[in-house]
Design a protein around this motif. Structure first.
Motif, PDB file in Angstrom:
ATOM      1  N   UNK B  89      13.169   0.206  11.300  1.00  0.00           N
ATOM      2  CA  UNK B  89      12.331   0.112  10.103  1.00  0.00           C
ATOM      3  C   UNK B  89      10.862   0.272  10.493  1.00  0.00           C
ATOM      4  N   UNK B  90      10.473  -0.375  11.596  1.00  0.00           N
ATOM      5  CA  UNK B  90       9.080  -0.306  12.038  1.00  0.00           C
ATOM      6  C   UNK B  90       8.705   1.144  12.383  1.00  0.00           C
ATOM      7  N   UNK B  93       8.281   3.413   9.343  1.00  0.00           N
ATOM      8  CA  UNK B  93       7.018   3.232   8.639  1.00  0.00           C
ATOM      9  C   UNK B  93       5.976   4.223   9.140  1.00  0.00           C
ATOM     10  N   UNK B 116       3.515  -0.314  -2.770  1.00  0.00           N
ATOM     11  CA  UNK B 116       4.672  -1.093  -2.316  1.00  0.00           C
ATOM     12  C   UNK B 116       4.828  -1.116  -0.788  1.00  0.00           C
ATOM     13  N   UNK B 117       4.749   0.039  -0.166  1.00  0.00           N
ATOM     14  CA  UNK B 117       4.897   0.104   1.293  1.00  0.00           C
ATOM     15  C   UNK B 117       3.871  -0.753   2.026  1.00  0.00           C
ATOM     16  N   UNK B 120       4.490  -4.602   1.100  1.00  0.00           N
ATOM     17  CA  UNK B 120       5.764  -5.202   1.525  1.00  0.00           C
ATOM     18  C   UNK B 120       6.032  -5.011   3.019  1.00  0.00           C
ATOM     19  N   UNK B 121       5.764  -3.807   3.503  1.00  0.00           N
ATOM     20  CA  UNK B 121       6.118  -3.510   4.888  1.00  0.00           C
ATOM     21  C   UNK B 121       4.999  -3.903   5.840  1.00  0.00           C
ATOM     22  N   UNK B 123       2.441  -5.812   4.961  1.00  0.00           N
ATOM     23  CA  UNK B 123       1.960  -7.145   4.571  1.00  0.00           C
ATOM     24  C   UNK B 123       0.444  -7.208   4.437  1.00  0.00           C
ATOM     25  N   UNK B 169       1.166   4.720   3.969  1.00  0.00           N
ATOM     26  CA  UNK B 169       1.604   4.043   5.192  1.00  0.00           C
ATOM     27  C   UNK B 169       0.848   4.547   6.421  1.00  0.00           C
TER      28      UNK B 169
END
Ligand SMILES: Nc1ncnc2c1ncn2[C@@H]1O[C@H](COP(=O)(O)OP(=O)(O)OP(=O)(O)O)[C@@H](O)[C@H]1O
Ligand SMILES: [Mg+2]
Lengths: 222, 258
Positions: B89-90, B93, B116-117, B120-121, B123, B169
């Protein structure tokens, strides 16, 4: 007719308890059903197997049997707690049994909802770097809940009617009250049935109206 | 997008950003990727072209492991792609992806899609993210639509939002899988313009597309795929004017007729 008027308090008490059963069992079903569906669509095979087994066992077992089983099992396990004389042991047992039973159906309703969401939504979430949990909670489940409102409403309507099974282990809900009245009044039984039917119909109607409202709300935000 | 004759040639001395080594993949009996070797340098723009079913999308999707591979190795900035999980996941991104069908989150506004990214991802704080998201929406020219839902936008607008969402991102590389194929002709240019701008700003890009204009304008290299293999690798000019293989000639003959 007179029989309903004379026993209005008893009938009302019965339906209030039915509503409490519905509320608590419904909450358990919602939480547990959401967890189960996360297992069911998880990328981990073991988790999927656990979720699927739960559904297969619980959904294929008659509710009455589950309620009896829990009623018999808990005392054997040494669990006979009651919170108060109203929320007593049999009420708690019935709530848990009903909740666990309905959870299987909530899970399947949600899974149908998830399956109706295009795979691209999950792929987009994953490609942003979201974990499975994040993608479920922020992208998939909110949309799945919307898509699942109609089957969820059916599940909760079934649950409302299924609360009557709790009478089998002595929960004094509406069906219990009806049985009591039927024993006490040899005549006027058609009125008794009629009165209780109206009670259940009102509850079901309220659930349907709530679901309809939710659907309209969800429809706006698109 | 006419005056771009000289794109700085990408820095090949630096280690490659994306690297595929002897990659094989099967869908059942179908050998979709056959011994693929591909290095993409920092800042390079690679266009992938080829007939339908040749494995272009699959190749593109292996780079962020939306499709796992059966053999070989893929590294991103020197790091091998990890197995499914937090580590993957990292890494994802860091890789932006733009889909043919946009895939904007249908239940979120345009602005929320872009925010959202990062929230949520990564932070990051909402107010800072919002400011950056609005700048990105401005950059792709849809800032006026920020509070609408995706379904209320045209295809071209949706795709530009999708690009902004990926850019939010701050990815190291952007993957585009036929970003304009689902668009009406009059909306293709507005999306391609945004992509040309990105290329000019030095973004590393892998673009599956049949838009020859884009390839000539923005690409450093064209990769021609057929039946799961890379058949030809050339500069756009060379590939389009002087294709070597018969299959490329045949393919170009077909798409040029239209
Ligand atoms: N999930 C899948 N399961 C099985 N086969 C698949 C899957 N995805 C793609 N394929 C097959 O793999 C081959 C390559 O597919 P891919 O989508 O990579 O081709 P493509 O070059 O992108 O084609 P197009 O130009 O049509 O998008 C095709 O034959 C396709 O049918
Ligand atoms: Mg494709």
């Amino acid at each position: 007719m007179q029989v309903l008027i004379d026993n209005f308090g008893l009938i009302l008490d019965g339906f209030v308890k039915t509503l409490w059963l519905l509320l608590f069992a419904g909450l358990i079903a919602l939480v547990l059903g959401t967890l189960l569906v996360a297992l069911r669509v998880s990328p981990v095979a073991v988790m999927r197997a656990v979720g699927t087994s739960y559904i297969n066992v619980v959904r294929n077992t008659p509710l009455l049997l589950i309620v009896y089983l829990f009623g018999a099992l808990f005392p054997v396990l040494g669990y006979t707690a009651s919170i108060s004389s109203y929320i007593d042991y049999s009420f708690i047992t019935a709530t848990i049994a009903l909740g666990m039973y309905a959870a299987a159906f909530v899970c399947e309703a949600l899974r149908a909802g998830i399956n109706s969401i295009p795979v691209g939504q999950a792929e987009a979430a994953r490609s942003l770097g979201m974990t499975f949990g994040q993608s479920m909670s922020t992208v998939i489940l909110p949309q799945a809940f919307r898509a699942a409102i109609p089957p969820l409403a059916s599940t909760y309507i079934a649950l409302a009617k299924n609360t009557s099974v709790a009478l089998a282990i002595g929960v004094t809900e509406a069906a219990f009250a009806m049985k009591k009245l039927n024993n006490e009044y040899a005549t006027g039984r058609s009125w008794i049935f009629f009165g209780f039917a109206v009670g259940y119909i009102l509850i079901v109607w309220a659930i349907a109206a709530f679901a309809h409202g939710l659907e309209r709300q969800a429809g706006k935000a698109r | 997008m006419s005056d771009v004759q000289t794109r700085d040639s990408p820095d090949r001395t630096d280690s490659n950003l994306v690297s595929l080594r002897q990659v094989d993949k099967w869908f059942g009996d179908l050998h979709v990727l056959q011994d693929i070797n591909l290095d993409i340098a920092r800042g390079e723009v690679v266009v992938v072209i080829g007939p339908s079913g040749s494995g272009k999308s699959t190749l593109c999707r292996t780079i962020n492991r939306l499709e796992p591979i059966d053999k070989g190795e893929i590294t991103l900035d020197g790091q091998p792609l990890p197995q499914e999980g937090k580590e993957l996941a990292r890494l994802r991104a860091e890789v932006g992806m733009v889909f043919q069908s946009f895939n904007l989150f249908a239940h979120k506004t345009v602005l929320d899609n872009v925010m959202l990214g990062p929230t949520k991802v990564r932070k990051r704080g909402a107010s800072e993210v919002k400011q950056q998201a609005m700048q990105l929406l401005e950059r792709v020219g849809v800032e006026a639509q920020a509070n609408k839902y995706p379904a209320q936008l045209s295809g071209g607008q949706q795709q530009r939002v999708a690009i902004a969402r990926a850019l939010a991102m701050q990815p190291k590389v952007m993957l585009f899988d036929e970003p304009t194929s689902a668009l009406d002709p009059e909306m293709i240019a507005e999306v391609l313009d945004v992509m040309v701008g990105l290329a000019r700003d030095g973004m590393t890009m892998v673009v599956v597309t049949h838009e020859m204009g884009f390839a000539r304008t923005a690409a450093n290299r064209v990769i021609f795929m057929d039946e799961g293999k890379i058949v030809e690798e050339e500069t756009p000019e060379e590939f389009f004017t002087n294709p070597k293989s018969d299959r490329a000639k045949d393919f170009l003959g077909k798409i040029l007729k239209h």
